[in-house]
Design a protein around this motif. Structure first.
Motif, PDB file in Angstrom:
ATOM      1  N   HIS A  42       0.871  -1.182   0.000  1.00 29.92           N
ATOM      2  CA  HIS A  42       0.000   0.000   0.000  1.00 29.92           C
ATOM      3  C   HIS A  42       0.906   1.230   0.000  1.00 29.92           C
ATOM      4  CE1 HIS A  42      -2.319  -3.259   1.817  1.00 29.92           C
ATOM      5  NE2 HIS A  42      -3.432  -2.617   1.472  1.00 29.92           N
ATOM      6  N   GLY A  43       0.816   2.043  -1.038  1.00 27.45           N
ATOM      7  CA  GLY A  43       1.780   3.127  -1.129  1.00 27.45           C
ATOM      8  C   GLY A  43       1.223   4.427  -1.635  1.00 27.45           C
ATOM      9  N   VAL A  44       2.156   5.358  -1.853  1.00 23.44           N
ATOM     10  CA  VAL A  44       1.831   6.686  -2.353  1.00 23.44           C
ATOM     11  C   VAL A  44       2.983   7.139  -3.236  1.00 23.44           C
ATOM     12  CG1 VAL A  44       2.883   7.935  -0.400  1.00 23.44           C
ATOM     13  CG2 VAL A  44       1.016   9.002  -1.688  1.00 23.44           C
ATOM     14  N   VAL A  45       2.645   7.915  -4.261  1.00 19.99           N
ATOM     15  CA  VAL A  45       3.654   8.480  -5.141  1.00 19.99           C
ATOM     16  C   VAL A  45       4.212   9.745  -4.508  1.00 19.99           C
ATOM     17  CG1 VAL A  45       4.099   9.489  -7.414  1.00 19.99           C
ATOM     18  CG2 VAL A  45       2.528   7.542  -7.187  1.00 19.99           C
ATOM     19  N   TYR A  46       5.543   9.819  -4.446  1.00 21.56           N
ATOM     20  CA  TYR A  46       6.216  11.014  -3.924  1.00 21.56           C
ATOM     21  C   TYR A  46       7.082  11.566  -5.042  1.00 21.56           C
ATOM     22  CZ  TYR A  46       8.642  14.202  -0.789  1.00 21.56           C
ATOM     23  OH  TYR A  46       9.134  15.328  -0.177  1.00 21.56           O
ATOM     24  N   PRO A 245       2.717 -10.213 -11.278  1.00 20.83           N
ATOM     25  CA  PRO A 245       2.107  -9.272 -10.330  1.00 20.83           C
ATOM     26  C   PRO A 245       1.703  -7.980 -11.033  1.00 20.83           C
ATOM     27  CG  PRO A 245       4.161 -10.172  -9.460  1.00 20.83           C
ATOM     28  CD  PRO A 245       4.096 -10.588 -10.890  1.00 20.83           C
ATOM     29  N   LEU A 246       0.560  -7.458 -10.648  1.00 20.39           N
ATOM     30  CA  LEU A 246       0.064  -6.204 -11.219  1.00 20.39           C
ATOM     31  C   LEU A 246       0.137  -5.109 -10.162  1.00 20.39           C
ATOM     32  CD1 LEU A 246      -1.339  -4.397 -13.298  1.00 20.39           C
ATOM     33  CD2 LEU A 246      -3.528  -5.406 -12.601  1.00 20.39           C
ATOM     34  N   ALA A 247       0.866  -4.056 -10.493  1.00 22.57           N
ATOM     35  CA  ALA A 247       0.974  -2.892  -9.614  1.00 22.57           C
ATOM     36  C   ALA A 247       0.243  -1.715 -10.243  1.00 22.57           C
ATOM     37  CB  ALA A 247       2.439  -2.532  -9.381  1.00 22.57           C
ATOM     38  N   ARG A 288     -14.129  15.405  -0.019  1.00 25.92           N
ATOM     39  CA  ARG A 288     -14.849  14.146   0.172  1.00 25.92           C
ATOM     40  C   ARG A 288     -14.928  13.351  -1.130  1.00 25.92           C
ATOM     41  NH1 ARG A 288     -19.845  14.077   4.082  1.00 25.92           N
ATOM     42  NH2 ARG A 288     -18.021  14.562   5.380  1.00 25.92           N
ATOM     43  N   THR A 289     -15.137  14.061  -2.251  1.00 23.76           N
ATOM     44  CA  THR A 289     -15.171  13.384  -3.545  1.00 23.76           C
ATOM     45  C   THR A 289     -13.864  12.648  -3.803  1.00 23.76           C
ATOM     46  OG1 THR A 289     -16.744  14.943  -4.522  1.00 23.76           O
ATOM     47  CG2 THR A 289     -15.311  13.744  -6.038  1.00 23.76           C
ATOM     48  N   GLN A 290     -12.757  13.313  -3.555  1.00 21.52           N
ATOM     49  CA  GLN A 290     -11.451  12.695  -3.755  1.00 21.52           C
ATOM     50  C   GLN A 290     -11.271  11.483  -2.844  1.00 21.52           C
ATOM     51  OE1 GLN A 290      -8.005  14.771  -2.207  1.00 21.52           O
ATOM     52  NE2 GLN A 290      -6.782  14.251  -4.021  1.00 21.52           N
ATOM     53  N   ALA A 291     -11.633  11.629  -1.576  1.00 23.09           N
ATOM     54  CA  ALA A 291     -11.460  10.546  -0.612  1.00 23.09           C
ATOM     55  C   ALA A 291     -12.303   9.330  -0.996  1.00 23.09           C
ATOM     56  CB  ALA A 291     -11.825  11.029   0.789  1.00 23.09           C
ATOM     57  N   ARG A 292     -13.554   9.557  -1.374  1.00 19.71           N
ATOM     58  CA  ARG A 292     -14.432   8.441  -1.733  1.00 19.71           C
ATOM     59  C   ARG A 292     -13.925   7.712  -2.969  1.00 19.71           C
ATOM     60  NH1 ARG A 292     -20.447  11.183  -0.895  1.00 19.71           N
ATOM     61  NH2 ARG A 292     -20.616  10.815   1.365  1.00 19.71           N
ATOM     62  N   HIS A 293     -13.425   8.467  -3.934  1.00 19.92           N
ATOM     63  CA  HIS A 293     -12.926   7.829  -5.151  1.00 19.92           C
ATOM     64  C   HIS A 293     -11.708   6.953  -4.853  1.00 19.92           C
ATOM     65  CE1 HIS A 293     -12.264   7.253  -9.418  1.00 19.92           C
ATOM     66  NE2 HIS A 293     -11.022   7.654  -9.286  1.00 19.92           N
ATOM     67  N   LEU A 294     -10.780   7.468  -4.074  1.00 21.43           N
ATOM     68  CA  LEU A 294      -9.570   6.713  -3.769  1.00 21.43           C
ATOM     69  C   LEU A 294      -9.869   5.456  -2.953  1.00 21.43           C
ATOM     70  CD1 LEU A 294      -7.023   9.571  -3.105  1.00 21.43           C
ATOM     71  CD2 LEU A 294      -6.640   7.650  -4.635  1.00 21.43           C
ATOM     72  N   THR A 295     -10.730   5.579  -1.973  1.00 19.66           N
ATOM     73  CA  THR A 295     -11.047   4.390  -1.173  1.00 19.66           C
ATOM     74  C   THR A 295     -11.879   3.399  -1.960  1.00 19.66           C
ATOM     75  OG1 THR A 295     -12.924   5.582  -0.167  1.00 19.66           O
ATOM     76  CG2 THR A 295     -10.839   5.568   1.049  1.00 19.66           C
ATOM     77  N   GLY A 296     -12.727   3.905  -2.875  1.00 18.09           N
ATOM     78  CA  GLY A 296     -13.479   2.992  -3.732  1.00 18.09           C
ATOM     79  C   GLY A 296     -12.562   2.193  -4.640  1.00 18.09           C
ATOM     80  N   LEU A 297     -11.566   2.853  -5.222  1.00 14.83           N
ATOM     81  CA  LEU A 297     -10.591   2.137  -6.037  1.00 14.83           C
ATOM     82  C   LEU A 297      -9.794   1.147  -5.194  1.00 14.83           C
ATOM     83  CD1 LEU A 297      -9.160   4.944  -8.363  1.00 14.83           C
ATOM     84  CD2 LEU A 297     -10.651   3.046  -9.015  1.00 14.83           C
ATOM     85  N   LEU A 298      -9.454   1.549  -3.988  1.00 14.87           N
ATOM     86  CA  LEU A 298      -8.708   0.648  -3.109  1.00 14.87           C
ATOM     87  C   LEU A 298      -9.517  -0.614  -2.832  1.00 14.87           C
ATOM     88  CD1 LEU A 298      -6.012   0.498  -1.588  1.00 14.87           C
ATOM     89  CD2 LEU A 298      -7.153   1.538   0.385  1.00 14.87           C
ATOM     90  N   ASP A 299     -10.825  -0.467  -2.661  1.00 12.40           N
ATOM     91  CA  ASP A 299     -11.691  -1.645  -2.492  1.00 12.40           C
ATOM     92  C   ASP A 299     -11.547  -2.595  -3.683  1.00 12.40           C
ATOM     93  OD1 ASP A 299     -12.737  -0.806  -0.065  1.00 12.40           O
ATOM     94  OD2 ASP A 299     -14.474   0.185  -0.976  1.00 12.40           O
ATOM     95  N   VAL A 300     -11.532  -2.033  -4.888  1.00  6.64           N
ATOM     96  CA  VAL A 300     -11.401  -2.851  -6.100  1.00  6.64           C
ATOM     97  C   VAL A 300     -10.051  -3.563  -6.119  1.00  6.64           C
ATOM     98  CG1 VAL A 300     -11.205  -2.778  -8.621  1.00  6.64           C
ATOM     99  CG2 VAL A 300     -12.986  -1.444  -7.475  1.00  6.64           C
ATOM    100  N   ALA A 309      -0.589  -0.913  -4.902  1.00  6.98           N
ATOM    101  CA  ALA A 309      -1.332   0.256  -5.376  1.00  6.98           C
ATOM    102  C   ALA A 309      -0.706   1.501  -4.770  1.00  6.98           C
ATOM    103  CB  ALA A 309      -2.807   0.166  -4.998  1.00  6.98           C
ATOM    104  N   MET A 310      -0.371   2.450  -5.631  1.00  6.51           N
ATOM    105  CA  MET A 310       0.222   3.708  -5.201  1.00  6.51           C
ATOM    106  C   MET A 310      -0.732   4.858  -5.517  1.00  6.51           C
ATOM    107  SD  MET A 310       2.903   1.569  -5.252  1.00  6.51           S
ATOM    108  CE  MET A 310       3.682   1.334  -6.826  1.00  6.51           C
ATOM    109  N   ALA A 311      -1.205   5.529  -4.487  1.00  6.24           N
ATOM    110  CA  ALA A 311      -2.080   6.685  -4.697  1.00  6.24           C
ATOM    111  C   ALA A 311      -1.260   7.836  -5.265  1.00  6.24           C
ATOM    112  CB  ALA A 311      -2.720   7.101  -3.376  1.00  6.24           C
ATOM    113  N   PHE A 312      -1.808   8.494  -6.269  1.00  2.45           N
ATOM    114  CA  PHE A 312      -1.154   9.677  -6.830  1.00  2.45           C
ATOM    115  C   PHE A 312      -1.877  10.925  -6.332  1.00  2.45           C
ATOM    116  CE2 PHE A 312      -0.326  12.975  -9.919  1.00  2.45           C
ATOM    117  CZ  PHE A 312       1.043  12.841 -10.117  1.00  2.45           C
ATOM    118  N   GLU A 313      -1.168  11.780  -5.679  1.00  2.00           N
ATOM    119  CA  GLU A 313       0.177  11.725  -5.203  1.00  2.00           C
ATOM    120  C   GLU A 313       0.197  12.311  -3.801  1.00  2.00           C
ATOM    121  OE1 GLU A 313       3.044  14.291  -7.126  1.00  2.00           O
ATOM    122  OE2 GLU A 313       1.511  15.769  -7.613  1.00  2.00           O
ATOM    123  N   PHE A 314       1.341  12.331  -3.147  1.00  2.94           N
ATOM    124  CA  PHE A 314       1.409  12.855  -1.784  1.00  2.94           C
ATOM    125  C   PHE A 314       1.070  14.339  -1.737  1.00  2.94           C
ATOM    126  CE2 PHE A 314       3.905  14.761   1.711  1.00  2.94           C
ATOM    127  CZ  PHE A 314       3.313  14.121   2.781  1.00  2.94           C
TER     128      PHE A 314
END
Length: 374
Positions: A42-46, A245-247, A288-300, A309-314
């Protein structure tokens, strides 16, 4: 806009998304192998870069604080260190490794001669190999969306010219794919020669037709929008057909209502011809829109048992948040999960700090839970 050698990724994400390139390039159907739910990483792009102003210039002191926050506050176990400048990349990767994070190191030099991009790649890869031999957990990506960053694959001397040619259809698709495949193979071979751990590349699936036999990990910059999670699953399954593996090397959205629907073009709400740049239209800020989208993708991603999965971006330091001035709140056009706030908003030399957005807090809760389960 950043200098062309330090391209601001949030300005040019998935440039072909707006021209329907997926309809031009058929990926075919894929069968997914059974996978256990959950992500390994579980990561983030820096992003490292020179910065657009003296106030946002890269700082080792800030970087070290940020890396600690990624580990201790975001609870990420992986940091995707990307951008240009070998010294910035290697200093950041070393700090992340020292803090016990898994390092995904990815140079993204652009708009310079291909030989310079390959030299930059090789030097960064040699450092990644030194880190690996010292016991660090590190993987190396040879680059990101070469069709966009490397001159000569698409017509146009700069990223913006290449995007414009894509939008106008001024592209010889067959020739472009040959040139892209050639450069990708050269980059992969060079990466193998300097780095002996797992190798990858960050692709834009609408454009890239990658021979994933060259790599150990399939990397996808993912900015699709679907109302139903099942549609994301169907779309992502095609990338599992390689049996590797798929990243998800990037995924995210900007900070306003309707941003997820804009996908990789979410940044295009700013009029940069104005001085200072300003938000176009009646855009409504929504963390909230951003947060819901990111967590929804994380669920997938979790449900599919993907590798990483790396969230873009920090953070996008050059797109500061102005809570009292919505017309100039450039953070709305930022994919950052943290917001930059200047002490003196109108002074380019002003000091600044960042604060977490709702997306940061939402991911932190999920990442903390994942760490506890592992």
């Amino acid at each position: 806009m950043e200098k062309t050698t330090g391209i601001n990724r949030a300005r040019f994400l998935a440039g072909a998304a707006g021209i329907g390139a997926a309809a031009l390039l058929s990926a075919g159907r894929a069968e997914a192998t059974a996978r256990k739910p959950g992500l390994t990483r579980h990561g983030v792009v820096y992003t490292v870069g020179e910065g657009e102003t003296p106030g946002t210039a890269w700082s080792a002191v800030r970087m070290r604080r940020d890396i600690r926050a990624i580990r201790d506050d975001l609870h990420a176990d992986t940091v995707d260190v990307t951008g240009d400048g070998v010294e910035r990349l290697t200093a950041t990767a070393a700090e992340a490794a020292e803090r016990g994070l898994h390092v995904w190191l990815q140079p993204t030099l652009g708009d310079v001669p291909p030989r310079d991009i390959l030299e930059h790649l090789a030097e960064t890869g040699r450092f990644a190999e030194r880190l690996r031999r010292q016991g660090a957990s590190v993987e190396f990506s040879v680059g990101c969306e070469f069709w966009l960053f490397v001159p000569g694959i698409l017509p146009g001397a700069t990223v913006m010219e290449r995007i414009e040619n894509l939008q106008k259809g001024n592209v010889d698709w067959a020739g472009m794919q040959r040139r892209l495949a050639d450069f990708t193979a050269r980059a992969a071979g060079l990466g193998r020669s300097v780095f002996h751990g797992r190798l990858s590349y960050a692709s834009a699936p609408e454009i890239d037709q990658v021979d994933w036999g060259l790599f150990d990990v399939v990397g996808v910059d993912y900015y699709s929008y679907h109302r139903e999670p099942a549609a994301h699953v169907r779309e992502l399954k095609q990338h599992l057909r390689w049996g590797k593996p798929l990243a998800i090397t990037e995924s995210g959205t900007c900070t306003y209502v309707g941003a997820p629907e804009a996908g990789g073009m979410g940044w295009d709400i700013v009029d940069y011809d104005k001085d200072p740049p300003e938000i176009k239209g009646n855009v409504v800020r929504s963390e909230r829109t951003q947060a819901r989208h990111l967590t929804g993708l994380l669920d997938v991603f979790e449900s599919m048992g993907l590798y990483a999965a790396m969230a873009f971006e920090f953070l996008t330091a050059d797109a500061p948040h102005r809570p009292d001035d919505p017309r100039h709140d450039l953070d709305m056009a930022s994919y950052g999960i943290a917001k930059a706030i200047k002490d003196r908003p109108d002074d380019p030399r002003s000091d600044w700090h960042w604060e977490p957005k709702e997306a940061f807090q939402a991911l932190a809760a999920r990442y903390r839970g994942a760490c506890q389960r592992q």
